[in-house]
Design a protein around this motif. Structure first.
Motif, PDB file in Angstrom:
ATOM      1  N   ASN A 126       0.815  -1.223   0.000  1.00  0.00           N
ATOM      2  CA  ASN A 126       0.000   0.000   0.000  1.00  0.00           C
ATOM      3  C   ASN A 126       0.845   1.267   0.000  1.00  0.00           C
ATOM      4  OD1 ASN A 126      -2.335  -1.475   0.040  1.00  0.00           O
ATOM      5  ND2 ASN A 126      -2.841  -1.053   2.170  1.00  0.00           N
ATOM      6  N   LEU A 127       2.167   1.106  -0.075  1.00  0.00           N
ATOM      7  CA  LEU A 127       3.063   2.259   0.016  1.00  0.00           C
ATOM      8  C   LEU A 127       3.850   2.455  -1.277  1.00  0.00           C
ATOM      9  CD1 LEU A 127       4.492   1.654   3.598  1.00  0.00           C
ATOM     10  CD2 LEU A 127       2.631   3.180   2.937  1.00  0.00           C
ATOM     11  N   LYS A 128       4.074   3.732  -1.599  1.00  0.00           N
ATOM     12  CA  LYS A 128       4.882   4.085  -2.764  1.00  0.00           C
ATOM     13  C   LYS A 128       5.703   5.321  -2.425  1.00  0.00           C
ATOM     14  CE  LYS A 128       4.579   5.040  -7.735  1.00  0.00           C
ATOM     15  NZ  LYS A 128       3.651   5.186  -8.893  1.00  0.00           N
ATOM     16  N   SER A 129       6.971   5.334  -2.837  1.00  0.00           N
ATOM     17  CA  SER A 129       7.861   6.446  -2.517  1.00  0.00           C
ATOM     18  C   SER A 129       8.326   7.158  -3.777  1.00  0.00           C
ATOM     19  CB  SER A 129       9.089   5.937  -1.747  1.00  0.00           C
ATOM     20  OG  SER A 129       8.716   5.429  -0.480  1.00  0.00           O
ATOM     21  N   HIS A 130       8.503   8.478  -3.634  1.00  0.00           N
ATOM     22  CA  HIS A 130       8.984   9.311  -4.730  1.00  0.00           C
ATOM     23  C   HIS A 130      10.172  10.117  -4.229  1.00  0.00           C
ATOM     24  CE1 HIS A 130       5.159   8.605  -6.929  1.00  0.00           C
ATOM     25  NE2 HIS A 130       4.627   8.632  -5.716  1.00  0.00           N
ATOM     26  N   HIS A 131      11.336   9.894  -4.844  1.00  0.00           N
ATOM     27  CA  HIS A 131      12.529  10.630  -4.443  1.00  0.00           C
ATOM     28  C   HIS A 131      12.657  11.869  -5.336  1.00  0.00           C
ATOM     29  CE1 HIS A 131      17.150  10.829  -3.808  1.00  0.00           C
ATOM     30  NE2 HIS A 131      16.495  11.491  -2.860  1.00  0.00           N
TER      31      HIS A 131
END
Length: 247
Positions: A126-131
């Motif tokens: 359920n998690l997504k990361s954007h750098h």
């Protein structure tokens, strides 16, 4: 009240037992802080020793955690925090944005603290990361809630104001925005340092009323605004804001 079980850790940043007891004694809902500590230690090997996180993480988790399963949420300046994991386990989808130069790749090492970019997607579906810089972030859809814990104060005022405008565009009604912002102690000036370096002079960086006024100009209704002063072992005071629109 029993202390949360401490996982084996190699991270010096973990909160000490004395500070955790102080935090637990002050909690309205100590079970929530206990859950967050155990979740953080289980995932990262530590719960941040910066005492304000024993206040801010439960505050945000309790409010956002009441959203229904399937809700979409954005975390601005996520760092290394148990809050996205807590929300994800409640069935909430969380996108995390952080542009930190510190790239954190598990397992944690002695050098870790709560600062840094972490790929949360490796920890929960359920998690997504954007750098990326928040001004460059392009969401795939709108959010039911947006929150930022102790990140906005570290941005120049122009970036902070750009971020608040973007949050207004990214929220779908009836959406709400939760903010925790560090404040220079015994003043109304927003904390103006990031990793020990001055971001800009206080008069330029802005005040509590300035942030509130900006939110009102964007069409938000201020549902909660309060400042906590003289926090145990903290260099800053804390401003808490909950605002909404479309209700």
């Amino acid at each position: 009240m029993p202390e949360p079980n401490k996982q084996k850790t190699t991270v010096a940043r973990d909160i000490c037992a004395v500070d955790l007891r102080v935090a637990m004694a002050a909690q309205r809902n100590p079970n929530l802080l206990r859950d967050l500590v155990e979740l953080s230690r289980g995932a990262f090997g530590f719960y941040p020793s910066h005492f304000p996180y024993t206040i801010t993480y439960p505050w945000a988790s309790e409010r956002i955690g009441q959203l229904p399963e399937g809700s979409r949420v954005l975390d601005v300046g996520a760092g290394v925090s148990p809050v996205p994991l807590y929300l994800a386990r409640k069935g909430i989808t969380v996108e995390c944005v952080d542009n930190s130069k510190h790239i954190r790749t598990l397992p944690a090492t002695e050098a870790w603290n709560e600062w840094g970019f972490l790929d949360y997607g490796a920890l929960h579906p359920n998690l997504k990361s954007h750098h990326c810089d928040i001004t460059k972030f392009e969401p795939s859809g709108r959010f039911d809630a947006i929150y930022s814990i102790a990140a906005l104060a570290h941005m120049p005022r122009t970036v902070r104001e750009h971020t608040l405008r973007s949050c207004r565009e990214w929220l779908q009604p009836p959406g709400f925005l939760l903010l925790v912002i560090d404040v220079i102690p015994s003043t109304d000036f927003i904390w103006n340092r990031s990793e020990g370096v001055e971001v800009e002079p206080p008069i330029q960086h802005g005040t509590i009323d300035g942030v509130t006024g900006e939110l009102k100009r964007l069409g938000f209704r201020i549902d909660e605004r309060r400042v906590i002063r003289t926090i145990y072992k903290s260099r800053t005071d804390l401003l808490f804001i909950v605002c909404s629109f479309g209700n």
